[in-house]
Design an enzyme around this catalytic site. Sequence first.
Site, PDB file in Angstrom:
ATOM      1  N   GLU A  68      -4.500  -8.853  -1.182  1.00 34.26           N
ATOM      2  CA  GLU A  68      -4.760  -8.743   0.146  1.00 34.26           C
ATOM      3  C   GLU A  68      -6.217  -8.305   0.307  1.00 34.26           C
ATOM      4  O   GLU A  68      -6.676  -7.589  -0.768  1.00 34.26           O
ATOM      5  CB  GLU A  68      -4.115  -7.771   0.907  1.00 34.26           C
ATOM      6  CG  GLU A  68      -4.309  -7.369   2.388  1.00 34.26           C
ATOM      7  CD  GLU A  68      -3.501  -6.300   2.899  1.00 34.26           C
ATOM      8  OE1 GLU A  68      -2.487  -6.354   2.893  1.00 34.26           O
ATOM      9  OE2 GLU A  68      -4.304  -5.565   3.728  1.00 34.26           O
ATOM     10  N   GLU A  78       0.855  -1.187  -0.002  1.00 37.42           N
ATOM     11  CA  GLU A  78      -0.009  -0.111   0.009  1.00 37.42           C
ATOM     12  C   GLU A  78       0.882   1.284  -0.232  1.00 37.42           C
ATOM     13  O   GLU A  78       0.828   1.907   1.026  1.00 37.42           O
ATOM     14  CB  GLU A  78      -1.040  -0.100   1.085  1.00 37.42           C
ATOM     15  CG  GLU A  78      -1.892  -1.122   1.013  1.00 37.42           C
ATOM     16  CD  GLU A  78      -3.051  -1.257   2.008  1.00 37.42           C
ATOM     17  OE1 GLU A  78      -2.835  -0.724   3.052  1.00 37.42           O
ATOM     18  OE2 GLU A  78      -3.906  -2.214   1.879  1.00 37.42           O
TER      19      GLU A  78
END
Length: 526
Positions: free
Chosen positions: A367, A260
């Site tokens: 994810e 991220e």
Amino acid sequence: MKAFIVTVAIIATYFASPSLSAQPCQSRRFNHDSVVCVCDENYCDTLDPITRTEAGLVKVYESDRAGKRLEVRDVRFGNDLPGVDPGRFKNVRVNRERKFQEIIGFGTSFTDASALSLGRMSENLRTKVLRSYYSNEGIEYSLSRVVISGSDFSNRPYTYDDVPNDWSLNGWSLVDEDISYKIPQMNEAQRHRGEPIKFIGSSWSPPAWMKTNGELNHGGTLIGNAGSEEWKTYARYLRKFFEAYRANGLDFWGMTVQNEPMTGWDPWFPWNTCGFNAEMERDFVKNDLGPIMEEGGFGPDNFNIMVLDHNRPLAEDWANVVFSDNDATKYVKGLAVHWYFYGTAGPYSVYDNIHEKFPNQFILATEACNRNEDDENDRKGLGKWMLAEDYAHDILLDLLHYVTGWTDWNMVLDMNGGPNWVGNNHSAPIIVNPDDREFYKNTQYYAMAHFSKFLPPRSTRVETVPGVEEEGLLELGAFERPDGGTAVIIVNSKDTEEFFNVEDPALGSVKVRVEPHSFSSWVYYA
């Protein structure tokens, strides 16, 4: 002594050949609209391996909100469903001649939270968890993401070298979470799988002294720039992780550059992060990370580097920037995507655009997790069916748009939905309860099962005419398995039953009823 012998016998049984018949769910209802399946020291539900059947026989596996968990029934091509209005059938033709993307795999993640929570279970229960995920009497996961040092799902913030200004990396070392927990558990999972698991490494943050803000959290980027000694040192820092795990018998299939990366631009971001934009990741890989990994034996021929590792709205820009650079794509094999903001992240067709422009790079979902948002004291949401439906819709919609697989986040969490050092507690497909010596297969476990059990690696999506894609309500996908079988998967979140008439040119047509709020996976052979 007698108790020890019994325990050894139980463990030996679980490493032996699979059972001849599946064991049903031992269901329990908590405070939600569906059930969990309870495993304890003496019992755990199992599944039979998928095996070839006679031509025209369809094995239909179904899980639903009412409590079915992969219950199987037989139907046959050429059947009829008397009393059903013909107008209620959705007619779909499977066309195996037109093929799309190949499946890389499905799996979960070895986080500190999962490893520590598993470590609190008895050896017998820990083995049952791992067999439930990786063996052919479980849901046959084939890939797993592994956190490089710590994340929010750790019980403390740390990295592998927290000695300030240690640019020589003399202080680099694995920690107890790796040595005592993740490495032994990963090796056991590998044994249950019986063939190599595709392990993927992902880092949340470099050491604080390598970052512009001097902290693991609160944003910040790497000191220096692409090609600098600082960035090369960080590349060597990452390579040491893969070398250390290889020395412990665990080879990795690939890595993502940064988890991220856009959170690193947020000065208030509460947990481990490091900021990269697409141009920075491109330049880091081609100038530093790619060559340094290759020098250590992790080159483009045997190791898959992925960029982004963040949400769908960022995907097209990242692909355009990185995949248009030939020096970067020497090392970068794919785009890693997360599911967050599911339902509001924009159209899945963005993946079609990326595939059309860059067909040689894969897209892999790396994810996803969710939680019970209705009660902050019950984030785990044991038996909440919507948690499973959100998983299943996103998985199938991804697959219908060129994504090659799907990775869940924490393998297990504890009864508080942690541990998590910043209190970001969530649910997981398995929740462990060491105090009561049992664990619970939550609804998401069975959502994952309807894909991972039926679509082994090298399965291929095939065309269905017409397509069935009522986003978030009803979707259907068809796939050719590597053993020659065909899998059809349907996700139905409607309050009503659905009826399908599926035509296969080699076999004719088969009529199947699909329950409301259910997942249905079929397997048949021509």
